[in-house]
Design a protein around this motif. Structure first.
Motif, PDB file in Angstrom:
ATOM      1  N   ILE A 199      10.187  -0.213  -3.851  1.00  0.00           N
ATOM      2  CA  ILE A 199      10.596   0.491  -5.068  1.00  0.00           C
ATOM      3  C   ILE A 199      11.285   1.802  -4.728  1.00  0.00           C
ATOM      4  CG2 ILE A 199       8.402   1.748  -5.408  1.00  0.00           C
ATOM      5  CD1 ILE A 199       8.829   1.129  -8.460  1.00  0.00           C
ATOM      6  N   THR A 200      12.352   2.081  -5.472  1.00  0.00           N
ATOM      7  CA  THR A 200      12.986   3.395  -5.490  1.00  0.00           C
ATOM      8  C   THR A 200      13.007   3.801  -6.947  1.00  0.00           C
ATOM      9  OG1 THR A 200      14.398   2.793  -3.610  1.00  0.00           O
ATOM     10  CG2 THR A 200      15.042   4.735  -4.888  1.00  0.00           C
ATOM     11  N   LEU A 201      12.167   4.778  -7.318  1.00  0.00           N
ATOM     12  CA  LEU A 201      12.034   5.170  -8.723  1.00  0.00           C
ATOM     13  C   LEU A 201      13.393   5.493  -9.333  1.00  0.00           C
ATOM     14  CD1 LEU A 201       8.849   7.429  -9.018  1.00  0.00           C
ATOM     15  CD2 LEU A 201       9.136   5.046  -9.689  1.00  0.00           C
ATOM     16  N   GLY A 202      13.591   4.989 -10.544  1.00  0.00           N
ATOM     17  CA  GLY A 202      14.834   5.249 -11.252  1.00  0.00           C
ATOM     18  C   GLY A 202      15.992   4.398 -10.789  1.00  0.00           C
TER      19      GLY A 202
ATOM     20  N   GLU B 267       0.830  -1.214   0.000  1.00  0.00           N
ATOM     21  CA  GLU B 267       0.000   0.000   0.000  1.00  0.00           C
ATOM     22  C   GLU B 267       0.859   1.256   0.000  1.00  0.00           C
ATOM     23  OE1 GLU B 267      -2.542  -0.624   3.349  1.00  0.00           O
ATOM     24  OE2 GLU B 267      -3.996  -1.793   2.193  1.00  0.00           O
ATOM     25  N   ARG B 268       1.964   1.223   0.750  1.00  0.00           N
ATOM     26  CA  ARG B 268       2.870   2.381   0.773  1.00  0.00           C
ATOM     27  C   ARG B 268       3.599   2.529  -0.564  1.00  0.00           C
ATOM     28  NH1 ARG B 268       4.279   0.142   5.770  1.00  0.00           N
ATOM     29  NH2 ARG B 268       6.339  -0.464   5.017  1.00  0.00           N
ATOM     30  N   THR B 269       3.913   1.391  -1.188  1.00  0.00           N
ATOM     31  CA  THR B 269       4.740   1.387  -2.391  1.00  0.00           C
ATOM     32  C   THR B 269       3.986   1.829  -3.634  1.00  0.00           C
ATOM     33  OG1 THR B 269       6.054  -0.401  -1.436  1.00  0.00           O
ATOM     34  CG2 THR B 269       6.248  -0.088  -3.797  1.00  0.00           C
ATOM     35  N   TYR B 270       2.738   1.377  -3.798  1.00  0.00           N
ATOM     36  CA  TYR B 270       2.000   1.668  -5.027  1.00  0.00           C
ATOM     37  C   TYR B 270       1.820   3.165  -5.264  1.00  0.00           C
ATOM     38  CZ  TYR B 270       0.888  -3.217  -5.910  1.00  0.00           C
ATOM     39  OH  TYR B 270       0.978  -4.552  -6.185  1.00  0.00           O
ATOM     40  N   GLY B 271       1.752   3.947  -4.201  1.00  0.00           N
ATOM     41  CA  GLY B 271       1.566   5.389  -4.344  1.00  0.00           C
ATOM     42  C   GLY B 271       2.741   6.093  -4.997  1.00  0.00           C
ATOM     43  N   ILE B 272       3.896   5.431  -5.052  1.00  0.00           N
ATOM     44  CA  ILE B 272       5.108   6.030  -5.610  1.00  0.00           C
ATOM     45  C   ILE B 272       5.136   5.912  -7.137  1.00  0.00           C
ATOM     46  CG2 ILE B 272       7.639   5.838  -5.653  1.00  0.00           C
ATOM     47  CD1 ILE B 272       7.395   4.735  -2.746  1.00  0.00           C
TER      48      ILE B 272
ATOM     49  N   ILE C 233      10.472   3.266 -13.754  1.00  0.00           N
ATOM     50  CA  ILE C 233      10.811   4.502 -14.470  1.00  0.00           C
ATOM     51  C   ILE C 233       9.964   5.667 -13.962  1.00  0.00           C
ATOM     52  CG2 ILE C 233      11.044   5.556 -16.746  1.00  0.00           C
ATOM     53  CD1 ILE C 233      12.888   3.076 -16.097  1.00  0.00           C
ATOM     54  N   ASP C 234      10.641   6.771 -13.713  1.00  0.00           N
ATOM     55  CA  ASP C 234      10.006   7.966 -13.139  1.00  0.00           C
ATOM     56  C   ASP C 234       9.379   8.804 -14.251  1.00  0.00           C
ATOM     57  OD1 ASP C 234       9.214  10.009 -11.526  1.00  0.00           O
ATOM     58  OD2 ASP C 234      11.225  10.682 -10.964  1.00  0.00           O
TER      59      ASP C 234
END
Length: 199
Positions: free
Chosen positions: A82-85, A61-66, A123-124
């Motif tokens: 996840i860490t974008l990029g 739930e925390r991750t999908y918002g990113i 990918i951001d």
């Protein structure tokens, strides 16, 4: 790990193990500590640690918002980090609807789709498409096995990125893919322009 640990020491180590990897199941923890699954469940209850499904749901739930490039229902598997990029991890529980009926082997498209959607999610950008995929299936995956896909952006140039995704069942690598993905101007897609140059 020997089972001769005092209860207090075992619980302290259990807490530490789950801090390092919150996605260990009770069965896996029971093997690690050399105790019964029931003992692990009692330890978790005593420590106030929820079961695996609840831990995974909370992190997801925390991750999908990113993620910008995909909706939560478009990601194959559960995105758990996840860490974008940079990098991310997803988990896919295999079910009877994913396998060939006679052999119980998981169809390749599910393994590929998990990896592809993870590569895109990293990918951001708002619109991301796969331009090229070079994949290798290392061994068959069977019904009931849990797929853990780990993705990392290994190169970026302009709107193109190369993402390496490796998928594991336990410690064993079952799939490896390099995905060339590219960010597209949302206006071009909305306007109906053909996407050329990237394909």
């Amino acid at each position: 790990m020997p089972s001769g640990l005092r209860k207090q020491d075992r619980q302290a180590q259990l807490r530490e193990r789950l801090r390092e990897n919150p996605f260990l199941s009770d069965e896996e923890l029971a093997r690690i500590f050399g105790v019964s699954i029931q003992t692990i469940r009692l330890d978790r209850l005593a420590l106030g640690i929820p079961e695996l499904r609840e831990r995974t749901k909370s992190v997801a739930e925390r991750t999908y918002g990113i993620v910008k490039s995909l909706g939560s229902k478009e990601i194959v598997g559960e995105l758990i980090d996840i860490t974008l990029g940079q990098r991310g991890i997803s988990i896919l529980e295999t079910t009877s609807s994913m396998v060939f009926e006679r052999t119980r082997v998981v169809r390749g498209q599910y393994i590929f789709a998990q990896a592809d959607s993870l590569a895109i999610a990293l990918i951001d950008a708002e619109v991301v498409l796969t331009g090229l995929a070079n994949v290798k299936f290392k061994r068959p995956v069977f019904l009931g096995e849990k797929l853990v896909a780990k993705g990392e952006v290994i190169r970026r140039k302009g709107d193109h990125s190369v993402v390496l995704v490796e998928t594991f069942v336990g410690p064993e690598k079952v799939f490896r893919g390099k995905f060339v993905v590219f960010a597209v101007d949302p206006g071009r897609v909305a306007g109906g322009d053909r996407l050329e140059g990237g394909r």
